[in-house]
Scaffold this motif. Structure first.
Motif, PDB file in Angstrom:
ATOM      1  N   THR A 143     -24.404 -17.022   5.752  1.00 46.80           N
ATOM      2  CA  THR A 143     -23.775 -18.172   6.290  1.00 46.80           C
ATOM      3  C   THR A 143     -23.098 -17.598   7.615  1.00 46.80           C
ATOM      4  OG1 THR A 143     -21.794 -17.648   5.317  1.00 46.80           O
ATOM      5  CG2 THR A 143     -23.271 -19.335   4.282  1.00 46.80           C
ATOM      6  N   HIS A 144     -22.724 -18.585   8.492  1.00 41.96           N
ATOM      7  CA  HIS A 144     -21.914 -18.198   9.550  1.00 41.96           C
ATOM      8  C   HIS A 144     -20.800 -17.268   9.456  1.00 41.96           C
ATOM      9  CE1 HIS A 144     -20.385 -18.351  13.591  1.00 41.96           C
ATOM     10  NE2 HIS A 144     -18.958 -18.895  13.319  1.00 41.96           N
ATOM     11  N   GLU A 145     -19.959 -17.768   8.427  1.00 41.12           N
ATOM     12  CA  GLU A 145     -18.920 -17.072   7.933  1.00 41.12           C
ATOM     13  C   GLU A 145     -19.105 -15.660   7.663  1.00 41.12           C
ATOM     14  OE1 GLU A 145     -19.641 -20.256   6.825  1.00 41.12           O
ATOM     15  OE2 GLU A 145     -18.323 -21.040   8.108  1.00 41.12           O
ATOM     16  N   LYS A 146     -20.131 -15.309   6.684  1.00 41.64           N
ATOM     17  CA  LYS A 146     -20.690 -14.132   6.316  1.00 41.64           C
ATOM     18  C   LYS A 146     -21.103 -13.260   7.375  1.00 41.64           C
ATOM     19  CE  LYS A 146     -21.606 -11.324   2.911  1.00 41.64           C
ATOM     20  NZ  LYS A 146     -20.715 -10.714   2.163  1.00 41.64           N
ATOM     21  N   ARG A 147     -21.881 -13.691   8.352  1.00 40.42           N
ATOM     22  CA  ARG A 147     -22.226 -13.028   9.643  1.00 40.42           C
ATOM     23  C   ARG A 147     -21.034 -12.490  10.431  1.00 40.42           C
ATOM     24  NH1 ARG A 147     -27.619 -13.606  10.508  1.00 40.42           N
ATOM     25  NH2 ARG A 147     -28.396 -15.102   9.596  1.00 40.42           N
ATOM     26  N   VAL A 148     -19.942 -13.285  10.554  1.00 43.34           N
ATOM     27  CA  VAL A 148     -18.555 -13.006  11.111  1.00 43.34           C
ATOM     28  C   VAL A 148     -18.039 -11.934  10.474  1.00 43.34           C
ATOM     29  CG1 VAL A 148     -16.362 -13.829  11.851  1.00 43.34           C
ATOM     30  CG2 VAL A 148     -18.430 -15.079  12.281  1.00 43.34           C
ATOM     31  N   TYR A 149     -17.970 -12.104   9.193  1.00 45.43           N
ATOM     32  CA  TYR A 149     -17.435 -10.907   8.284  1.00 45.43           C
ATOM     33  C   TYR A 149     -18.229  -9.554   8.342  1.00 45.43           C
ATOM     34  CZ  TYR A 149     -16.325  -8.484   4.056  1.00 45.43           C
ATOM     35  OH  TYR A 149     -16.002  -7.346   3.414  1.00 45.43           O
ATOM     36  N   LEU A 150     -19.309  -9.465   8.363  1.00 38.75           N
ATOM     37  CA  LEU A 150     -20.095  -8.484   8.506  1.00 38.75           C
ATOM     38  C   LEU A 150     -19.982  -7.685   9.730  1.00 38.75           C
ATOM     39  CD1 LEU A 150     -23.115  -9.486   6.210  1.00 38.75           C
ATOM     40  CD2 LEU A 150     -21.439  -8.062   5.692  1.00 38.75           C
ATOM     41  N   LYS A 151     -19.961  -8.720  10.904  1.00 38.45           N
ATOM     42  CA  LYS A 151     -20.013  -7.943  12.203  1.00 38.45           C
ATOM     43  C   LYS A 151     -18.422  -7.515  12.415  1.00 38.45           C
ATOM     44  CE  LYS A 151     -21.351 -11.730  14.401  1.00 38.45           C
ATOM     45  NZ  LYS A 151     -21.775 -12.568  15.546  1.00 38.45           N
ATOM     46  N   ASN A 152     -17.443  -8.097  11.824  1.00 36.72           N
ATOM     47  CA  ASN A 152     -16.263  -7.539  11.808  1.00 36.72           C
ATOM     48  C   ASN A 152     -15.937  -6.289  11.241  1.00 36.72           C
ATOM     49  OD1 ASN A 152     -15.129  -9.429  13.742  1.00 36.72           O
ATOM     50  ND2 ASN A 152     -14.451 -10.569  11.941  1.00 36.72           N
ATOM     51  N   ARG A 153     -16.583  -6.354   9.807  1.00 31.62           N
ATOM     52  CA  ARG A 153     -16.814  -5.104   9.409  1.00 31.62           C
ATOM     53  C   ARG A 153     -17.556  -3.813   9.895  1.00 31.62           C
ATOM     54  NH1 ARG A 153     -15.004  -4.227   4.416  1.00 31.62           N
ATOM     55  NH2 ARG A 153     -15.753  -2.676   2.790  1.00 31.62           N
ATOM     56  N   ILE A 154     -18.446  -3.850  10.489  1.00 31.20           N
ATOM     57  CA  ILE A 154     -19.089  -2.899  11.345  1.00 31.20           C
ATOM     58  C   ILE A 154     -18.374  -2.634  12.521  1.00 31.20           C
ATOM     59  CG2 ILE A 154     -21.231  -2.697  12.956  1.00 31.20           C
ATOM     60  CD1 ILE A 154     -22.773  -4.709  11.250  1.00 31.20           C
ATOM     61  N   ASN A 155     -17.815  -3.485  13.191  1.00 32.12           N
ATOM     62  CA  ASN A 155     -16.721  -3.135  14.296  1.00 32.12           C
ATOM     63  C   ASN A 155     -15.621  -2.312  13.912  1.00 32.12           C
ATOM     64  OD1 ASN A 155     -18.093  -4.259  16.640  1.00 32.12           O
ATOM     65  ND2 ASN A 155     -17.208  -6.185  16.254  1.00 32.12           N
ATOM     66  N   GLU A 156     -15.089  -2.774  12.489  1.00 28.51           N
ATOM     67  CA  GLU A 156     -13.815  -1.796  11.965  1.00 28.51           C
ATOM     68  C   GLU A 156     -14.623  -0.443  11.742  1.00 28.51           C
ATOM     69  OE1 GLU A 156     -12.665  -3.660   8.438  1.00 28.51           O
ATOM     70  OE2 GLU A 156     -12.100  -5.393   9.420  1.00 28.51           O
ATOM     71  N   TYR A 157     -15.845  -0.253  11.315  1.00 28.98           N
ATOM     72  CA  TYR A 157     -16.135   1.421  11.141  1.00 28.98           C
ATOM     73  C   TYR A 157     -16.428   2.036  12.316  1.00 28.98           C
ATOM     74  CZ  TYR A 157     -16.715   0.932   6.061  1.00 28.98           C
ATOM     75  OH  TYR A 157     -16.515   0.763   4.660  1.00 28.98           O
ATOM     76  N   LEU A 158     -16.935   1.236  13.346  1.00 30.53           N
ATOM     77  CA  LEU A 158     -17.047   1.878  14.699  1.00 30.53           C
ATOM     78  C   LEU A 158     -16.123   2.224  15.372  1.00 30.53           C
ATOM     79  CD1 LEU A 158     -20.286  -0.616  15.883  1.00 30.53           C
ATOM     80  CD2 LEU A 158     -20.289   1.628  15.463  1.00 30.53           C
ATOM     81  N   GLU A 159     -14.789   1.383  15.180  1.00 30.06           N
ATOM     82  CA  GLU A 159     -13.561   1.716  16.091  1.00 30.06           C
ATOM     83  C   GLU A 159     -12.884   2.906  15.257  1.00 30.06           C
ATOM     84  OE1 GLU A 159     -11.459   0.622  18.186  1.00 30.06           O
ATOM     85  OE2 GLU A 159     -13.427  -0.198  19.038  1.00 30.06           O
TER      86      GLU A 159
END
Length: 144
Positions: free
Chosen positions: A83-99
């Motif tokens: 879902t749109h919400e799940k995509r946002v959640y996963l992209k945020n999770r990826i960004n957290e790891y990259l940071e």
């Protein structure tokens, strides 16, 4: 044998010698396989790659999720509805790891990267080794 605690993941370093006496080092990553329960296989692999500093894979996952291209772009992807919400959640999770990993160097970057070896190929090599270690069919993006 020595453990390099300055890389993420940590790695074992074994010094060997060629028949003619020249020394060389074998690097063996010590992967963090402690992944807490996740809601999906995709989230599991994001956590696995994030905890083990696979930056290129994380960026590729981000692009595939962002462009609604996970079904075609992620190898071994089994249909998971995003879902749109799940995509946002996963992209945020990826960004957290990259940071979190921005200043951390992986052992394959430090010990194996040279001008002849693409870093993305080294990551894929270790992902395939990791698949054997955990005995799972991996989600990964081969090319961008």
């Amino acid at each position: 044998m020595k453990i390099d605690n300055n890389t993420l993941p940590k790695c074992k370093l074994e010094e060997k010698k060629f028949e003619w006496g020249e020394p060389y080092i074998i690097m063996i990553p010590i992967f963090d396989l402690d992944i807490t329960k996740t809601e999906s296989r995709l989230e599991y692999f994001i956590d696995l790659y994030g905890k083990n500093n696979f930056k290129i894979q994380l960026l590729r996952f981000y692009n595939k999720i962002n462009n609604y291209d996970e079904t075609e772009g992620i190898i071994n992807f089994q249909h998971e509805e995003l879902t749109h919400e799940k995509r946002v959640y996963l992209k945020n999770r990826i960004n957290e790891y990259l940071e979190r990993n921005i200043d951390r160097i992986s052992p394959w970057e430090l010990y194996e990267h040279n001008s002849f070896t693409k870093l993305s190929n080294l990551e894929l090599h270790y992902i395939k080794n990791l698949a054997i270690e955990i005995n799972k069919e991996m989600y990964y993006v081969e090319k961008e």
